[in-house]
Design a protein around this motif. Structure first.
Motif, PDB file in Angstrom:
ATOM      1  N   GLU A  72       0.830  -1.210   0.000  1.00 55.05           N
ATOM      2  CA  GLU A  72       0.000   0.000   0.000  1.00 55.05           C
ATOM      3  C   GLU A  72       0.861   1.255   0.000  1.00 55.05           C
ATOM      4  N   ALA A  73       1.946   1.246   0.754  1.00 56.14           N
ATOM      5  CA  ALA A  73       2.846   2.397   0.788  1.00 56.14           C
ATOM      6  C   ALA A  73       3.471   2.629  -0.588  1.00 56.14           C
ATOM      7  N   GLN A  74       3.857   1.555  -1.258  1.00 56.54           N
ATOM      8  CA  GLN A  74       4.423   1.666  -2.608  1.00 56.54           C
ATOM      9  C   GLN A  74       3.383   2.236  -3.569  1.00 56.54           C
ATOM     10  N   ARG A  75       2.142   1.771  -3.463  1.00 56.53           N
ATOM     11  CA  ARG A  75       1.073   2.272  -4.330  1.00 56.53           C
ATOM     12  C   ARG A  75       0.842   3.762  -4.096  1.00 56.53           C
ATOM     13  N   ARG A  76       0.865   4.177  -2.824  1.00 55.19           N
ATOM     14  CA  ARG A  76       0.693   5.608  -2.507  1.00 55.19           C
ATOM     15  C   ARG A  76       1.844   6.434  -3.057  1.00 55.19           C
TER      16      ARG A  76
END
Length: 57
Positions: free
Chosen positions: A25-29
């Motif tokens: 999720e952090a990578q997607r953000r």
């Protein structure tokens, strides 16, 4: 393997899965924010009240 060891193993697996999901999720953000930054940089700065030249020849 005792019951306690099984519980600990399942708990560690749940923690690892949660961490992997959180990192994804952090990578997607980060990717989304980067796309927004690129889009903001491409916007031309045209002052209001100035007529742009249009060459029709």
């Amino acid at each position: 393997m005792s019951r306690t060891e099984q519980v600990i193993e399942r708990a560690m697996a749940a923690v690892a899965a949660s961490k992997a999901l959180r990192e994804a999720e952090a990578q997607r953000r980060r990717e989304t924010f980067q796309k927004i930054q690129i889009a903001n940089r491409r916007r031309p700065n045209i002052p209001k009240g100035i007529q742009l030249p249009l060459d029709l020849h």
